[in-house]
Design a protein around this motif. Structure first.
Motif, PDB file in Angstrom:
ATOM      1  N   UNK A   6     -11.294 -25.935 -60.524  1.00  0.00           N
ATOM      2  CA  UNK A   6     -11.865 -27.052 -59.543  1.00  0.00           C
ATOM      3  C   UNK A   6     -11.046 -28.152 -59.137  1.00  0.00           C
ATOM      4  N   UNK A   7     -10.445 -28.861 -60.322  1.00  0.00           N
ATOM      5  CA  UNK A   7      -9.590 -29.814 -59.971  1.00  0.00           C
ATOM      6  C   UNK A   7      -8.304 -29.627 -59.311  1.00  0.00           C
ATOM      7  N   UNK A   8      -7.759 -28.543 -59.660  1.00  0.00           N
ATOM      8  CA  UNK A   8      -6.407 -28.231 -58.650  1.00  0.00           C
ATOM      9  C   UNK A   8      -6.725 -27.927 -57.464  1.00  0.00           C
ATOM     10  N   UNK A   9      -7.945 -27.147 -57.289  1.00  0.00           N
ATOM     11  CA  UNK A   9      -8.336 -27.020 -55.807  1.00  0.00           C
ATOM     12  C   UNK A   9      -8.532 -28.331 -55.025  1.00  0.00           C
ATOM     13  N   UNK A  10      -9.359 -29.149 -55.653  1.00  0.00           N
ATOM     14  CA  UNK A  10      -9.516 -30.454 -55.246  1.00  0.00           C
ATOM     15  C   UNK A  10      -8.326 -31.238 -54.835  1.00  0.00           C
ATOM     16  N   UNK A  11      -7.170 -31.017 -55.538  1.00  0.00           N
ATOM     17  CA  UNK A  11      -5.992 -31.902 -55.489  1.00  0.00           C
ATOM     18  C   UNK A  11      -5.341 -30.973 -54.260  1.00  0.00           C
ATOM     19  N   UNK A  12      -5.396 -29.812 -54.158  1.00  0.00           N
ATOM     20  CA  UNK A  12      -4.826 -29.036 -52.905  1.00  0.00           C
ATOM     21  C   UNK A  12      -5.392 -29.637 -51.673  1.00  0.00           C
ATOM     22  N   UNK A  13      -6.838 -29.763 -51.847  1.00  0.00           N
ATOM     23  CA  UNK A  13      -7.333 -30.010 -50.437  1.00  0.00           C
ATOM     24  C   UNK A  13      -7.148 -31.579 -50.080  1.00  0.00           C
ATOM     25  N   UNK A  14      -6.686 -32.191 -51.216  1.00  0.00           N
ATOM     26  CA  UNK A  14      -6.851 -33.848 -50.841  1.00  0.00           C
ATOM     27  C   UNK A  14      -5.125 -33.699 -50.275  1.00  0.00           C
ATOM     28  N   UNK A  15      -4.282 -32.788 -50.880  1.00  0.00           N
ATOM     29  CA  UNK A  15      -2.855 -32.910 -50.065  1.00  0.00           C
ATOM     30  C   UNK A  15      -2.921 -32.462 -48.849  1.00  0.00           C
ATOM     31  N   UNK A  16      -3.667 -31.238 -48.459  1.00  0.00           N
ATOM     32  CA  UNK A  16      -3.812 -30.821 -47.023  1.00  0.00           C
ATOM     33  C   UNK A  16      -4.345 -31.997 -46.101  1.00  0.00           C
ATOM     34  N   UNK A  17      -5.507 -32.516 -46.513  1.00  0.00           N
ATOM     35  CA  UNK A  17      -6.057 -33.851 -45.758  1.00  0.00           C
ATOM     36  C   UNK A  17      -5.070 -34.980 -45.541  1.00  0.00           C
ATOM     37  N   UNK A  18      -4.208 -35.120 -46.486  1.00  0.00           N
ATOM     38  CA  UNK A  18      -3.282 -36.182 -46.340  1.00  0.00           C
ATOM     39  C   UNK A  18      -2.189 -35.776 -45.279  1.00  0.00           C
ATOM     40  N   UNK A  19      -1.808 -34.600 -45.579  1.00  0.00           N
ATOM     41  CA  UNK A  19      -0.835 -33.995 -44.685  1.00  0.00           C
ATOM     42  C   UNK A  19      -1.169 -34.127 -43.347  1.00  0.00           C
ATOM     43  N   UNK A  20      -2.625 -33.769 -42.934  1.00  0.00           N
ATOM     44  CA  UNK A  20      -3.273 -33.815 -41.721  1.00  0.00           C
ATOM     45  C   UNK A  20      -3.220 -35.235 -41.284  1.00  0.00           C
ATOM     46  N   UNK A  21      -3.801 -36.166 -42.030  1.00  0.00           N
ATOM     47  CA  UNK A  21      -3.745 -37.401 -41.529  1.00  0.00           C
ATOM     48  C   UNK A  21      -2.314 -38.101 -41.352  1.00  0.00           C
ATOM     49  N   UNK A  22      -1.333 -37.638 -41.886  1.00  0.00           N
ATOM     50  CA  UNK A  22      -0.064 -38.058 -41.625  1.00  0.00           C
ATOM     51  C   UNK A  22       0.336 -37.590 -40.314  1.00  0.00           C
ATOM     52  N   UNK A  23       0.007 -36.333 -40.074  1.00  0.00           N
ATOM     53  CA  UNK A  23       0.412 -35.509 -38.658  1.00  0.00           C
ATOM     54  C   UNK A  23      -0.284 -36.172 -37.726  1.00  0.00           C
ATOM     55  N   UNK A  24      -1.590 -36.643 -37.960  1.00  0.00           N
ATOM     56  CA  UNK A  24      -2.400 -37.049 -37.031  1.00  0.00           C
ATOM     57  C   UNK A  24      -2.069 -38.582 -36.502  1.00  0.00           C
ATOM     58  N   UNK A  25      -1.692 -39.510 -37.501  1.00  0.00           N
ATOM     59  CA  UNK A  25      -1.518 -40.899 -37.432  1.00  0.00           C
ATOM     60  C   UNK A  25       0.102 -40.844 -36.781  1.00  0.00           C
ATOM     61  N   UNK A  26       0.814 -39.961 -37.098  1.00  0.00           N
ATOM     62  CA  UNK A  26       2.131 -39.786 -36.585  1.00  0.00           C
ATOM     63  C   UNK A  26       2.173 -39.554 -35.232  1.00  0.00           C
ATOM     64  N   UNK A  27       1.464 -38.896 -34.745  1.00  0.00           N
ATOM     65  CA  UNK A  27       1.335 -38.325 -33.311  1.00  0.00           C
ATOM     66  C   UNK A  27       0.704 -39.598 -32.466  1.00  0.00           C
ATOM     67  N   UNK A  28      -0.480 -40.136 -33.244  1.00  0.00           N
ATOM     68  CA  UNK A  28      -0.959 -41.341 -32.270  1.00  0.00           C
ATOM     69  C   UNK A  28      -0.141 -42.446 -32.249  1.00  0.00           C
ATOM     70  N   UNK A  29       0.752 -42.618 -33.348  1.00  0.00           N
ATOM     71  CA  UNK A  29       1.785 -43.903 -32.852  1.00  0.00           C
ATOM     72  C   UNK A  29       3.131 -43.525 -32.625  1.00  0.00           C
ATOM     73  N   UNK A  30       3.117 -42.276 -32.204  1.00  0.00           N
ATOM     74  CA  UNK A  30       4.553 -41.847 -31.609  1.00  0.00           C
ATOM     75  C   UNK A  30       5.700 -41.809 -32.517  1.00  0.00           C
ATOM     76  N   UNK A  31       5.457 -41.453 -33.886  1.00  0.00           N
ATOM     77  CA  UNK A  31       6.375 -41.597 -34.913  1.00  0.00           C
ATOM     78  C   UNK A  31       6.222 -40.104 -35.530  1.00  0.00           C
ATOM     79  N   UNK A  32       7.653 -39.719 -35.781  1.00  0.00           N
ATOM     80  CA  UNK A  32       7.873 -38.165 -36.303  1.00  0.00           C
ATOM     81  C   UNK A  32       7.311 -38.537 -37.941  1.00  0.00           C
ATOM     82  N   UNK A  33       6.882 -37.179 -38.090  1.00  0.00           N
ATOM     83  CA  UNK A  33       6.293 -37.087 -39.723  1.00  0.00           C
ATOM     84  C   UNK A  33       7.317 -37.583 -40.743  1.00  0.00           C
TER      85      UNK A  33
END
Length: 181
Positions: A6-33
């Motif tokens: 469960x902890x491992x699954x939770x960490x994986x979900x957090x990394x996926x969310x983090x990657x999503x946020x990075x992509x989302x914010x980079x697109x919003x601010x016009x910055x490459x990931x």
């Protein structure tokens, strides 16, 4: 084991969310990931600089307090000056009121009675002109100006001749003014 999964699954979900946020914010601010990390560092430095500048300006805000004190002192000095002017105006007002009362008092004094003045003029006509001049030198100007024209012209001229020259000139001018007005 289930807890570790469960902890491992939770960490994986957090990394996926983090990657999503990075992509989302980079697109919003016009910055490459790939540049997003540098962008975050830049923004962190800007925020830190702003915080430092605000921290440095706070002592300046404390230095404004003496400026406020100076302003308060200036205002207090102006208020004191206004109070002094107010007191001066009150004093002048009292003086003017006193002068007005004196003028009213002098106006209320009885006007010289014409019959009495005429009788005085007759009496002075019969007296020695040198003595009359001495008496006139001791009298108020207004009384002399009232009596002298009612005397016989020859006697009045002798009295004026026997008076002090400056006083004689003053009385003559006053008589002239009275006869014009």
């Amino acid at each position: 084991m289930k807890v570790i999964q469960k902890i491992g699954l939770y960490l994986v979900i957090m990394l996926i969310n983090f990657a999503g946020y990075v992509l989302l914010f980079s697109a919003a601010f016009g910055v490459k990931p790939a540049q997003f990390g540098g962008y975050l560092r830049e923004k962190a430095n800007e925020i830190q600089t702003e915080i430092m500048q605000k921290a440095m300006t706070r002592p300046a805000a404390k230095s404004e307090k003496p400026a406020e004190d100076t302003e308060k002192q200036r205002i207090q000095a102006e208020l004191e000056a206004i109070e002094q002017q107010k007191l001066q105006l009150q004093k002048e007002r009292q003086e003017l009121e006193s002068a007005r009362q004196q003028i009213e008092k002098s106006k209320s004094q009885p006007v010289l009675d014409e019959d009495k003045i005429y009788n005085l003029a007759k009496i002075f006509d019969t007296m020695d002109k040198q003595k009359v001049a001495e008496i006139f030198n001791e009298m108020q100007d207004s009384l002399v100006v009232a009596i002298l024209p009612r005397m016989k012209p020859a006697n009045a001229s002798q009295v004026l001749q026997n008076m002090e020259p400056a006083r004689s000139a003053l009385i003559s001018k006053m008589i002239l003014r009275n006869s014009e007005g």
